[in-house]
Motif scaffolding. Structure first.
Motif, PDB file in Angstrom:
ATOM      1  N   GLU A 332       0.859  -1.171   0.000  1.00 52.27           N
ATOM      2  CA  GLU A 332       0.000   0.000   0.000  1.00 52.27           C
ATOM      3  C   GLU A 332       0.904   1.233   0.000  1.00 52.27           C
ATOM      4  O   GLU A 332       1.911   1.277   0.712  1.00 52.27           O
ATOM      5  CB  GLU A 332      -0.891   0.037   1.245  1.00 52.27           C
ATOM      6  CG  GLU A 332      -1.979  -1.034   1.254  1.00 52.27           C
ATOM      7  CD  GLU A 332      -1.474  -2.393   1.735  1.00 52.27           C
ATOM      8  OE1 GLU A 332      -0.327  -2.460   2.226  1.00 52.27           O
ATOM      9  OE2 GLU A 332      -2.220  -3.376   1.599  1.00 52.27           O
ATOM     10  N   ASN A 333       0.525   2.205  -0.780  1.00 51.58           N
ATOM     11  CA  ASN A 333       1.266   3.463  -0.816  1.00 51.58           C
ATOM     12  C   ASN A 333       2.726   3.312  -1.240  1.00 51.58           C
ATOM     13  O   ASN A 333       3.611   3.945  -0.671  1.00 51.58           O
ATOM     14  CB  ASN A 333       1.175   4.197   0.525  1.00 51.58           C
ATOM     15  CG  ASN A 333      -0.274   4.419   0.920  1.00 51.58           C
ATOM     16  OD1 ASN A 333      -1.107   4.741   0.068  1.00 51.58           O
ATOM     17  ND2 ASN A 333      -0.573   4.212   2.180  1.00 51.58           N
ATOM     18  N   ILE A 334       2.963   2.440  -2.199  1.00 53.82           N
ATOM     19  CA  ILE A 334       4.256   2.447  -2.873  1.00 53.82           C
ATOM     20  C   ILE A 334       3.956   2.733  -4.350  1.00 53.82           C
ATOM     21  O   ILE A 334       3.148   2.026  -4.973  1.00 53.82           O
ATOM     22  CB  ILE A 334       5.007   1.103  -2.747  1.00 53.82           C
ATOM     23  CG1 ILE A 334       5.339   0.823  -1.271  1.00 53.82           C
ATOM     24  CG2 ILE A 334       6.286   1.137  -3.581  1.00 53.82           C
ATOM     25  CD1 ILE A 334       6.084  -0.477  -1.039  1.00 53.82           C
ATOM     26  N   PHE A 335       4.569   3.773  -4.868  1.00 50.46           N
ATOM     27  CA  PHE A 335       4.317   4.181  -6.250  1.00 50.46           C
ATOM     28  C   PHE A 335       5.637   4.356  -6.983  1.00 50.46           C
ATOM     29  O   PHE A 335       6.574   4.925  -6.434  1.00 50.46           O
ATOM     30  CB  PHE A 335       3.527   5.506  -6.290  1.00 50.46           C
ATOM     31  CG  PHE A 335       2.190   5.414  -5.601  1.00 50.46           C
ATOM     32  CD1 PHE A 335       1.068   5.014  -6.306  1.00 50.46           C
ATOM     33  CD2 PHE A 335       2.073   5.705  -4.248  1.00 50.46           C
ATOM     34  CE1 PHE A 335      -0.163   4.900  -5.669  1.00 50.46           C
ATOM     35  CE2 PHE A 335       0.842   5.604  -3.603  1.00 50.46           C
ATOM     36  CZ  PHE A 335      -0.273   5.196  -4.315  1.00 50.46           C
ATOM     37  N   TRP A 336       5.679   3.882  -8.220  1.00 52.34           N
ATOM     38  CA  TRP A 336       6.894   4.028  -9.020  1.00 52.34           C
ATOM     39  C   TRP A 336       6.911   5.400  -9.702  1.00 52.34           C
ATOM     40  O   TRP A 336       5.900   5.821 -10.270  1.00 52.34           O
ATOM     41  CB  TRP A 336       7.011   2.910 -10.045  1.00 52.34           C
ATOM     42  CG  TRP A 336       7.718   1.725  -9.467  1.00 52.34           C
ATOM     43  CD1 TRP A 336       9.015   1.368  -9.659  1.00 52.34           C
ATOM     44  CD2 TRP A 336       7.172   0.750  -8.571  1.00 52.34           C
ATOM     45  NE1 TRP A 336       9.315   0.240  -8.930  1.00 52.34           N
ATOM     46  CE2 TRP A 336       8.211  -0.159  -8.246  1.00 52.34           C
ATOM     47  CE3 TRP A 336       5.922   0.555  -7.971  1.00 52.34           C
ATOM     48  CZ2 TRP A 336       8.027  -1.244  -7.387  1.00 52.34           C
ATOM     49  CZ3 TRP A 336       5.732  -0.518  -7.116  1.00 52.34           C
ATOM     50  CH2 TRP A 336       6.781  -1.398  -6.829  1.00 52.34           C
TER      51      TRP A 336
END
Ligand code: GBH
Length: 490
Positions: A332-336
């Motif tokens: 959750e809440n990891i974005f590239w």
């Protein structure tokens, strides 16, 4: 850019190329081989682009002699391949002598050509019969794996010195049991964690069993490792995203193997009751059995933040996007984010400097203190190759791949200069092959395969690699003139 100064590889540095059984062998139901989880998964509609499978692949099962001759012509010193569990023990149990015989023939051929066999026991192809009983979510699968490894040692122990237990257990567990992108195609965070634990256990107890057989074997594992950088180092949420990526790709495997402990921060965040119950006393001691060699598989780094970027970085990993699933148990809440690095057509960043940093870090924090050697067991790139016929010969002017190889070899030399002991480099892959969920259109080889005729053709990147191997030098001499990149030619 070509290197301006000549750089020499250290004495003893090994040059090789890698493949894996399901990706190249074909002959999927010949001589007693039975279904692996990949034979079954590839039949699931939508699992693989164009519905392709490894039924024939590169037909290496029949063409292995030609393929070894090709390796010799490139000057490869070592060849990393995997053995197919479902060829050797088609139901996960009883031995199939015909299956073992293939690997005896292959190894004999390699030794005759003076090529060091670098054998991997498991590159993702679990016998389906074992999956039917729960696969890697079951502890018993680790015991079956050790029995299979001992069969292989019975057959090849007199000829094979280097044994890798597993290739990339992160992929087997989290892409297979959590993200649904790889066989067996499940979507369960809990199963992914159980699978990872049992894979690690299988690794540790097999190292023990093989070492008990023969203390002179070179034993190890290959991990897909990465470098995670925060999009904004001053933004705590970005730093935290990078910590979690590092924790789940790298430390989740390195810490148990080298320190006998799961990383506490990640464990507290993701471990569920099933995993806690599965870890029985003594497991981590087994998992941390010392190894001789750690194989580092490096393709690209991760540039991540805790919130989405204004513009998403390209199309993302296509199969991941298609399923809309995340491969991580706690993502959750990891974005590239995008940092303007060149990308391959798979949308993977090209970041050779990441390999230098990774090798330095893994050496300092894990390998060196444990007396374990490091080697790069995979590194490579897929590009949209355009074969052309020139004077009756098939040529592939794959200057991007040639650049990729040169840049990553340079990155390894940077690590060597920084004091890291790197034993060698395997390009992934020797030849174009079945690229899992991406099928056959995605080509990683330094050798082109025509899937209609099974004809092989050395690409320009392969010619360049052969020159580098022959001279053991990275400079403008060995790398120029093969496939000048557009700006070099200008
Ligand atoms: C290797 O794994 C495999 O060992 C080999 O069989 C394969 O052919 C080769 O790479 C080329 O793909 O988060 O889902 O977007 C590659 C390791 C780790 C690289 C995960 C891509 C991002 C996957 N991979 N990474 S995802």
């Amino acid at each position: 850019m070509p290197e301006t100064t000549a750089r020499e590889f250290p004495p003893g540095f090994l040059f090789g190329a890698a493949t894996a059984a399901y990706q190249i062998e074909g002959a999927a139901h010949e001589d007693g081989r039975r279904d692996s989880i990949w034979d079954v998964f590839t039949k699931v509609p939508g699992a693989v682009i164009n519905g392709e499978d490894g039924e024939i692949a590169c037909d290496h099962y029949h063409l292995y002699q030609d393929d070894v001759a090709l390796m010799a012509s490139l000057g490869l010193q070592t060849y990393r391949f995997s053995t197919s569990w479902s060829r050797v023990r088609p139901d996960g149990g009883a031995l199939n002598p015909k299956g073992v015989d293939f690997y005896k023939r292959l190894v004999d051929e390699l030794l005759q050509a003076g090529i060091l066999p670098w054998l991997t026991l498991y590159h993702w192809d679990l016998p389906q019969a074992l999956q039917d009983r729960g696969g890697w979510t079951r502890r018993e699968t680790a015991d079956r794996f050790t029995e299979y490894a001992l069969d292989m040692h019975d057959a090849l122990g007199d000829r094979v010195d280097v044994w890798t237990t597993l290739n990339e257990p992160w992929c087997s567990s989290f892409l297979g049991y959590t993200a649904g992108l790889h066989a067996p195609g499940h979507y369960s965070r809990s199963e992914g964690m159980l699978a990872a634990h049992h894979l690690l256990l299988a690794h540790g107890q097999t190292v023990r069993a093989l070492r008990a057989r023969d203390s002179s074997l070179d034993l190890g594992i290959s991990l897909n490792l990465t470098v995670a950088d925060p999009a904004d180092p001053a933004e705590p949420a970005d730093v935290d995203a990078a910590r979690r990526i590092d924790g789940q790709f790298n430390r989740w495997f390195l810490d148990p193997i080298f320190r006998g402990k799961y990383p506490q921060d990640i464990f507290d965040e993701i471990a569920d009751d099933a995993l806690r119950a599965a870890i029985t006393p003594g497991d981590l001691e087994v998992i941390s059995t010392p190894i001789d060699t750690l194989g580092v598989n490096y393709y690209h780094g991760e540039f991540v933040g805790g919130s989405p970027p204004a513009t998403p970085p390209g199309s993302g990993d296509a199969p991941t996007q298609r399923r809309g699933q995340s491969p991580f148990p706690s993502s959750e809440n990891i974005f590239w984010h995008d940092r303007g690095l060149p990308r391959t057509p798979m949308n993977w960043e090209v970041q050779p400097e990441g390999l230098t940093r990774l090798l330095v870090r893994v050496s300092d924090e894990y390998a060196q203190p444990a007396g374990t050697s490091l080697i790069v067991t995979e590194n490579g790139a897929a590009y949209d190759d355009e074969p052309v016929l020139e004077d009756g010969t098939i040529r592939v002017h794959d200057h991007e791949r040639a650049d990729y190889v040169r840049l990553h070899l340079g990155a390894i030399l940077d690590a060597v200069e920084a004091g890291v002991d790197v034993r060698g480099y395997f390009y992934w892959s020797l030849m174009d092959n079945f690229e899992w969920a991406w099928g056959y259109a995605t080509r990683f080889g330094i050798v082109r395969v025509d899937y209609e005729t099974q004809e092989r053709a050395v690409k320009d990147s392969g010619i360049q690699y052969g020159r580098i191997i022959a001279s053991r030098i990275l400079d403008s001499e060995t790398t120029a003139g093969v496939s000048p990149s557009p700006d070099a030619a200008a």
